[in-house]
Design a protein around this motif. Structure first.
Motif, PDB file in Angstrom:
ATOM      1  N   VAL A  16       0.852  -1.185   0.000  1.00 53.00           N
ATOM      2  CA  VAL A  16       0.000   0.000   0.000  1.00 53.00           C
ATOM      3  C   VAL A  16       0.889   1.237   0.000  1.00 53.00           C
ATOM      4  CG1 VAL A  16      -1.793   1.270   1.231  1.00 53.00           C
ATOM      5  CG2 VAL A  16      -1.783  -1.243   1.269  1.00 53.00           C
ATOM      6  N   SER A  17       0.864   1.992  -1.089  1.00 53.75           N
ATOM      7  CA  SER A  17       1.641   3.231  -1.168  1.00 53.75           C
ATOM      8  C   SER A  17       0.756   4.453  -1.293  1.00 53.75           C
ATOM      9  CB  SER A  17       2.596   3.182  -2.375  1.00 53.75           C
ATOM     10  OG  SER A  17       3.468   2.090  -2.290  1.00 53.75           O
ATOM     11  N   GLY A  18      -0.540   4.251  -1.544  1.00 49.03           N
ATOM     12  CA  GLY A  18      -1.457   5.361  -1.778  1.00 49.03           C
ATOM     13  C   GLY A  18      -2.404   5.590  -0.618  1.00 49.03           C
ATOM     14  N   PRO A  19      -3.240   6.627  -0.719  1.00 53.56           N
ATOM     15  CA  PRO A  19      -4.125   7.018   0.378  1.00 53.56           C
ATOM     16  C   PRO A  19      -5.435   6.229   0.396  1.00 53.56           C
ATOM     17  CG  PRO A  19      -4.349   8.560  -1.431  1.00 53.56           C
ATOM     18  CD  PRO A  19      -3.286   7.576  -1.837  1.00 53.56           C
ATOM     19  N   GLN A  20      -6.080   6.258   1.543  1.00 53.62           N
ATOM     20  CA  GLN A  20      -7.446   5.776   1.712  1.00 53.62           C
ATOM     21  C   GLN A  20      -7.644   4.364   1.176  1.00 53.62           C
ATOM     22  OE1 GLN A  20      -9.313   7.653   3.609  1.00 53.62           O
ATOM     23  NE2 GLN A  20      -7.699   9.211   3.614  1.00 53.62           N
ATOM     24  N   VAL A  21      -6.843   3.460   1.699  1.00 47.27           N
ATOM     25  CA  VAL A  21      -6.935   2.051   1.311  1.00 47.27           C
ATOM     26  C   VAL A  21      -7.558   1.253   2.444  1.00 47.27           C
ATOM     27  CG1 VAL A  21      -5.632  -0.040   0.750  1.00 47.27           C
ATOM     28  CG2 VAL A  21      -5.001   2.151  -0.297  1.00 47.27           C
ATOM     29  N   THR A  22      -8.541   0.430   2.105  1.00 50.17           N
ATOM     30  CA  THR A  22      -9.177  -0.457   3.071  1.00 50.17           C
ATOM     31  C   THR A  22      -8.953  -1.897   2.640  1.00 50.17           C
ATOM     32  OG1 THR A  22     -10.897   1.170   3.572  1.00 50.17           O
ATOM     33  CG2 THR A  22     -11.346  -1.125   4.156  1.00 50.17           C
ATOM     34  N   ILE A  23      -8.482  -2.717   3.570  1.00 51.05           N
ATOM     35  CA  ILE A  23      -8.305  -4.147   3.318  1.00 51.05           C
ATOM     36  C   ILE A  23      -9.134  -4.880   4.358  1.00 51.05           C
ATOM     37  CG2 ILE A  23      -6.662  -6.037   3.091  1.00 51.05           C
ATOM     38  CD1 ILE A  23      -4.474  -3.929   2.645  1.00 51.05           C
ATOM     39  N   ALA A  24     -10.134  -5.640   3.914  1.00 50.76           N
ATOM     40  CA  ALA A  24     -11.071  -6.256   4.841  1.00 50.76           C
ATOM     41  C   ALA A  24     -11.328  -7.716   4.470  1.00 50.76           C
ATOM     42  CB  ALA A  24     -12.395  -5.485   4.846  1.00 50.76           C
ATOM     43  N   GLY A  25     -11.240  -8.583   5.475  1.00 48.97           N
ATOM     44  CA  GLY A  25     -11.616  -9.980   5.285  1.00 48.97           C
ATOM     45  C   GLY A  25     -10.722 -10.755   4.352  1.00 48.97           C
ATOM     46  N   THR A  26      -9.496 -10.319   4.172  1.00 47.82           N
ATOM     47  CA  THR A  26      -8.566 -10.967   3.244  1.00 47.82           C
ATOM     48  C   THR A  26      -7.603 -11.866   4.023  1.00 47.82           C
ATOM     49  OG1 THR A  26      -8.723  -9.083   1.748  1.00 47.82           O
ATOM     50  CG2 THR A  26      -6.846 -10.561   1.446  1.00 47.82           C
ATOM     51  N   ARG A  27      -7.228 -12.975   3.426  1.00 48.97           N
ATOM     52  CA  ARG A  27      -6.262 -13.899   4.037  1.00 48.97           C
ATOM     53  C   ARG A  27      -4.976 -13.889   3.218  1.00 48.97           C
ATOM     54  NH1 ARG A  27      -6.655 -18.311   7.559  1.00 48.97           N
ATOM     55  NH2 ARG A  27      -4.886 -19.759   7.408  1.00 48.97           N
ATOM     56  N   ILE A  28      -3.848 -13.758   3.919  1.00 47.97           N
ATOM     57  CA  ILE A  28      -2.539 -13.704   3.272  1.00 47.97           C
ATOM     58  C   ILE A  28      -1.679 -14.810   3.868  1.00 47.97           C
ATOM     59  CG2 ILE A  28      -0.528 -12.271   2.758  1.00 47.97           C
ATOM     60  CD1 ILE A  28      -2.363  -9.836   3.296  1.00 47.97           C
ATOM     61  N   ASP A  29      -1.248 -15.740   3.018  1.00 47.55           N
ATOM     62  CA  ASP A  29      -0.503 -16.918   3.483  1.00 47.55           C
ATOM     63  C   ASP A  29       0.871 -16.993   2.822  1.00 47.55           C
ATOM     64  OD1 ASP A  29      -2.717 -17.838   4.987  1.00 47.55           O
ATOM     65  OD2 ASP A  29      -3.585 -18.719   3.179  1.00 47.55           O
ATOM     66  N   GLY A  73      -4.249   6.897   6.014  1.00 45.72           N
ATOM     67  CA  GLY A  73      -5.611   6.396   6.150  1.00 45.72           C
ATOM     68  C   GLY A  73      -5.786   4.936   5.794  1.00 45.72           C
ATOM     69  N   ALA A  74      -4.710   4.159   5.807  1.00 47.75           N
ATOM     70  CA  ALA A  74      -4.831   2.732   5.494  1.00 47.75           C
ATOM     71  C   ALA A  74      -5.518   2.018   6.657  1.00 47.75           C
ATOM     72  CB  ALA A  74      -3.462   2.120   5.234  1.00 47.75           C
ATOM     73  N   ALA A  75      -6.571   1.239   6.344  1.00 46.36           N
ATOM     74  CA  ALA A  75      -7.344   0.543   7.369  1.00 46.36           C
ATOM     75  C   ALA A  75      -7.388  -0.943   7.063  1.00 46.36           C
ATOM     76  CB  ALA A  75      -8.759   1.112   7.434  1.00 46.36           C
ATOM     77  N   LEU A  76      -6.891  -1.747   8.016  1.00 48.21           N
ATOM     78  CA  LEU A  76      -6.895  -3.203   7.881  1.00 48.21           C
ATOM     79  C   LEU A  76      -7.937  -3.752   8.854  1.00 48.21           C
ATOM     80  CD1 LEU A  76      -4.142  -2.234   6.760  1.00 48.21           C
ATOM     81  CD2 LEU A  76      -3.129  -4.312   7.680  1.00 48.21           C
ATOM     82  N   ARG A  77      -8.878  -4.530   8.326  1.00 42.88           N
ATOM     83  CA  ARG A  77      -9.974  -5.027   9.150  1.00 42.88           C
ATOM     84  C   ARG A  77     -10.173  -6.521   8.919  1.00 42.88           C
ATOM     85  NH1 ARG A  77     -14.036  -0.253   7.120  1.00 42.88           N
ATOM     86  NH2 ARG A  77     -12.927   1.510   8.081  1.00 42.88           N
ATOM     87  N   GLU A  78     -10.150  -7.258  10.024  1.00 45.07           N
ATOM     88  CA  GLU A  78     -10.411  -8.700   9.981  1.00 45.07           C
ATOM     89  C   GLU A  78      -9.549  -9.401   8.924  1.00 45.07           C
ATOM     90  OE1 GLU A  78     -14.591  -9.262   9.564  1.00 45.07           O
ATOM     91  OE2 GLU A  78     -15.029  -8.425  11.538  1.00 45.07           O
ATOM     92  N   VAL A  79      -8.296  -9.015   8.882  1.00 48.90           N
ATOM     93  CA  VAL A  79      -7.323  -9.619   7.968  1.00 48.90           C
ATOM     94  C   VAL A  79      -6.568 -10.713   8.722  1.00 48.90           C
ATOM     95  CG1 VAL A  79      -5.254  -9.204   6.588  1.00 48.90           C
ATOM     96  CG2 VAL A  79      -7.096  -7.499   6.631  1.00 48.90           C
ATOM     97  N   THR A 103       0.923   7.712   7.638  1.00 48.56           N
ATOM     98  CA  THR A 103       0.151   8.219   8.775  1.00 48.56           C
ATOM     99  C   THR A 103      -1.241   7.593   8.769  1.00 48.56           C
ATOM    100  OG1 THR A 103      -0.629  10.107   7.469  1.00 48.56           O
ATOM    101  CG2 THR A 103       1.339  10.449   8.833  1.00 48.56           C
ATOM    102  N   GLY A 104      -1.868   7.595   9.951  1.00 47.96           N
ATOM    103  CA  GLY A 104      -3.261   7.174  10.045  1.00 47.96           C
ATOM    104  C   GLY A 104      -3.505   5.709   9.770  1.00 47.96           C
ATOM    105  N   VAL A 105      -2.548   4.843  10.086  1.00 50.13           N
ATOM    106  CA  VAL A 105      -2.702   3.405   9.854  1.00 50.13           C
ATOM    107  C   VAL A 105      -3.476   2.789  11.010  1.00 50.13           C
ATOM    108  CG1 VAL A 105      -1.516   1.220   9.466  1.00 50.13           C
ATOM    109  CG2 VAL A 105      -0.561   3.352   8.548  1.00 50.13           C
ATOM    110  N   SER A 106      -4.467   1.959  10.695  1.00 54.77           N
ATOM    111  CA  SER A 106      -5.248   1.304  11.742  1.00 54.77           C
ATOM    112  C   SER A 106      -5.432  -0.170  11.429  1.00 54.77           C
ATOM    113  CB  SER A 106      -6.617   1.976  11.895  1.00 54.77           C
ATOM    114  OG  SER A 106      -7.414   1.769  10.746  1.00 54.77           O
ATOM    115  N   THR A 148       3.576   7.147  12.636  1.00 55.98           N
ATOM    116  CA  THR A 148       3.029   7.943  13.733  1.00 55.98           C
ATOM    117  C   THR A 148       1.508   7.783  13.798  1.00 55.98           C
ATOM    118  OG1 THR A 148       4.808   9.557  13.507  1.00 55.98           O
ATOM    119  CG2 THR A 148       2.812  10.263  14.678  1.00 55.98           C
ATOM    120  N   GLY A 149       1.013   7.511  15.015  1.00 56.34           N
ATOM    121  CA  GLY A 149      -0.429   7.430  15.197  1.00 56.34           C
ATOM    122  C   GLY A 149      -1.031   6.085  14.855  1.00 56.34           C
ATOM    123  N   LEU A 150      -0.240   5.041  14.823  1.00 51.99           N
ATOM    124  CA  LEU A 150      -0.775   3.701  14.578  1.00 51.99           C
ATOM    125  C   LEU A 150      -1.827   3.363  15.626  1.00 51.99           C
ATOM    126  CD1 LEU A 150      -0.437   0.843  13.126  1.00 51.99           C
ATOM    127  CD2 LEU A 150       1.035   0.291  15.059  1.00 51.99           C
TER     128      LEU A 150
END
Length: 598
Positions: free
Chosen positions: A388-401, A415-421, A437-440, A459-461
């Motif tokens: 992820v190099s760009g803004p406002q990225v959401t990754i949800a419900g993905t599996r990485i093996d 603003g990168a948001a990782l949810r249920e990954v 910035t703004g990684v969650s 900063t601000g994880l």
């Protein structure tokens, strides 16, 4: 009727040329087609031999002059078999040993209102490659119809032999404004002028304002397999383009195209290139072993790519450039550099339920995009699962093996948001660079990381819920962060804070094999209502502040493992005692008459 000297000369030429034709044509009437044929000859590049198909009439034009005229069997419908039987050997050769095979030696122009049908009787039509531009062969038309069914069209040398790979002046088919081109259950091979020629002559082209279809057909070894260039309402169904020197399929500025089932194999550039049209839907696109990208989308709006299947395309599986409101659903990509790439200003893309395997990067989201969403799907066996190099990225419900780095947040991403990954069997689960910035992370699970579960200098994880198990260091912080509800198990070290880093943690549950929380000099972490269990629960020269109901203890004693070890040691001791007690016991003797046959 008064004629100028030039017009009288042209009429005399036309009359002379028509003198051998069985159908008599009055001079005044003949002058009009003659002038039209001359204009057509000049407009189409002055070919040495040009067959002009007009309603009810076929003119044979040599070097701009009508050599002969034939009355066609129908008013507007002309079969290729009829042309082969009536044009003459200089124009179309009908092979005596097999009348279903003909060789075209002239360019063919379809005028408005005419139809040329190829198929049925002529099962194989060979088009002669030219030694010069004027000697080339092709079929062109506007407001006309070309119908090709159940046949093979192939480019050959002047004597009917195979062409060299670098032959530049190959035949082509081009349908222009108001025309219709239909190709069904046929093969077209070896078509397309060299790369210096205009792209519309690169193989088989539906030009601006044309329509038609390609169904159950194969385009092999052309410059470009098949091209739509401003066409309208073309249907593409179960079509294959392979071994092209350039792209397999090019769809550009076309409207109303129906695409179901394209296969692009072993093409010199990209398998499928699409662009210039909004609201396009592509389904069942398969690409294999292309030297460029499997599916390449140039700037457009509203592309929907459904069920794409890419394998071993050298430069990438799917690449979207400045694609706005575009969706990739159910894609399968294997063994390539970058499985799915999104880049370009304004890009807003959703990748849904992708299955990506093997290569350098699973999904790459460029720095200049507007936003992107990755939902569901699996990513496996890459150096970087998702970058992820760009803004406002959401990754949800993905599996990485099995990727070296599961998710990398880098560049100027914010603003990168990782949810249920879920990330398993990686070296590092998640990394966040200092420039972001703004990684969650929400309910993210990292399992069996051989190195770090999470390494952040961002900063601000913010971490909310989730778990990390089986890492060397579960969480490595190089910048301020907030950790809430995180569970850490089977880690050598639970949480590490670099020098001067400040962080907070609430509801943490840390179970580490050696160090629970380690804070370097100048670092401060305040934990509230948490539990830290480790042989060395608090370590380092920094401050670890405890608030609320925070519990710091040794890890639970592994009684089951201890009992197993005791039982094993007891068994060894008993066996040793037994051997010592019987060390002087004589071995039993066997009578001589008994033979031991064991």
């Amino acid at each position: 009727m008064k004629l100028t000297v030039r017009k009288m000369s042209m009429a005399v030429t036309v009359l002379t040329a028509l003198s051998a034709v069985s159908v008599a044509v009055p001079p005044a009437v003949a002058a009009v087609p003659a002038q039209s044929d001359l204009a057509a000859w000049q407009r189409t590049g002055k070919p040495d031999r040009l067959i002009v198909v007009r309603p009810g009439v076929v003119d044979l034009v040599r070097h701009g002059l009508i050599e002969a005229r034939r009355r066609s069997p129908g008013v507007a419908d002309v079969p290729m078999s009829w042309l082969a039987a009536n044009a003459g050997p200089d124009w179309i050769t009908q092979r005596g040993d097999d009348p279903s095979v003909v060789q075209v030696r002239a360019a063919v122009l379809l005028t408005p209102g005419t139809t040329l049908r190829i198929g049925r009787v002529t099962r194989k039509v060979l088009f002669t490659a030219g030694g010069s531009k004027a000697s080339g062969t092709w079929i062109r038309g506007s407001r006309a119809t070309l119908d090709i069914r159940d046949t093979t069209l192939a480019a050959v040398g002047s004597e009917g032999g195979d062409l060299a790979d670098d032959t530049p002046l190959r035949p082509y088919i081009y349908m222009g404004v108001g025309g219709r081109l239909d190709i069904k259950n046929s093969t077209v091979s070896g078509f397309g002028l060299s790369g210096r020629a205009p792209s519309r002559f690169s193989g088989v082209t539906w030009g601006k304002g044309s329509t038609g279809s390609a169904v159950g057909s194969t385009f092999q070894g052309n410059r470009t397999g098949l091209r739509l260039a401003g066409s309208t309402g073309v249907r593409l169904d179960d079509v294959t383009a392979k071994d092209s020197t350039e792209d397999g399929f090019v769809l550009n500025r076309d409207t109303g195209t129906s695409v179901t089932g394209l296969t692009a194999r072993s093409n010199g550039r990209n398998g499928v290139t699409v662009g210039g049209t909004d609201g396009r839907t592509l389904s069942r696109v398969t690409t294999r072993d292309n030297k460029g990208i499997g599916v390449r989308a140039t700037p457009q709006n509203g592309l929907s790519l459904i069920g794409a299947d890419s394998g071993s395309d050298r430069d990438g599986g799917i690449r979207l450039l400045s694609c706005v409101n575009c969706t990739v659903s159910g894609a399968t990509v294997q063994h390539t550099k970058v499985a799915v790439s999104v880049a370009g200003p304004g890009s807003r893309v959703t990748v849904n339920k992708a299955r990506l395997t093997g290569g350098h990067t699973g999904i790459s989201l460029g720095k200049d995009i507007h936003s992107a969403a990755i939902t569901g799907g699996t990513v496996g066996d890459f150096e970087r699962g998702i970058s992820v190099s760009g803004p406002q990225v959401t990754i949800a419900g993905t599996r990485i093996d099995g990727s070296r780095t599961g998710i990398s947040v880098n560049g100027r991403a914010h603003g990168a948001a990782l949810r249920e990954v879920t990330i398993t069997d990686s070296r590092t689960g998640v990394t966040a660079a200092a420039t972001t910035t703004g990684v969650s992370l929400t309910a993210v699970q990292v399992k069996n990381a051989s190195g770090k579960g999470l390494a952040s200098a961002s900063t601000g994880l913010r971490i909310k819920g989730g778990s990390i198990s089986g890492a060397s260091t579960a969480v490595d912080l190089g910048a301020p962060a907030r950790l809430d509800g995180l569970t850490i198990t089977q880690a050598h070290r639970g949480i590490h804070l670099a020098r001067t880093v400040r962080a907070t943690g609430t509801g943490l549950d840390v179970l580490a094999e050696r160090k629970g929380i380690e804070a370097d000099r100048g670092a401060v972490i305040a934990i509230t209502d948490s539990r830290v269990r480790a042989p060395l629960a608090m370590a380092g020269d920094g401050e670890i502040l405890r608030h609320g109901h925070t519990e710091v203890t040794l890890p639970p004693f592994p009684w089951l493992g201890f009992a197993a070890i005791v039982a094993l040691l007891a068994a060894i001791a008993l066996q040793t005692v037994h051997q010592v007690r019987h060390r002087h016991t004589p071995r039993p003797k066997v009578a001589r008459h008994v033979r031991n046959t064991a």
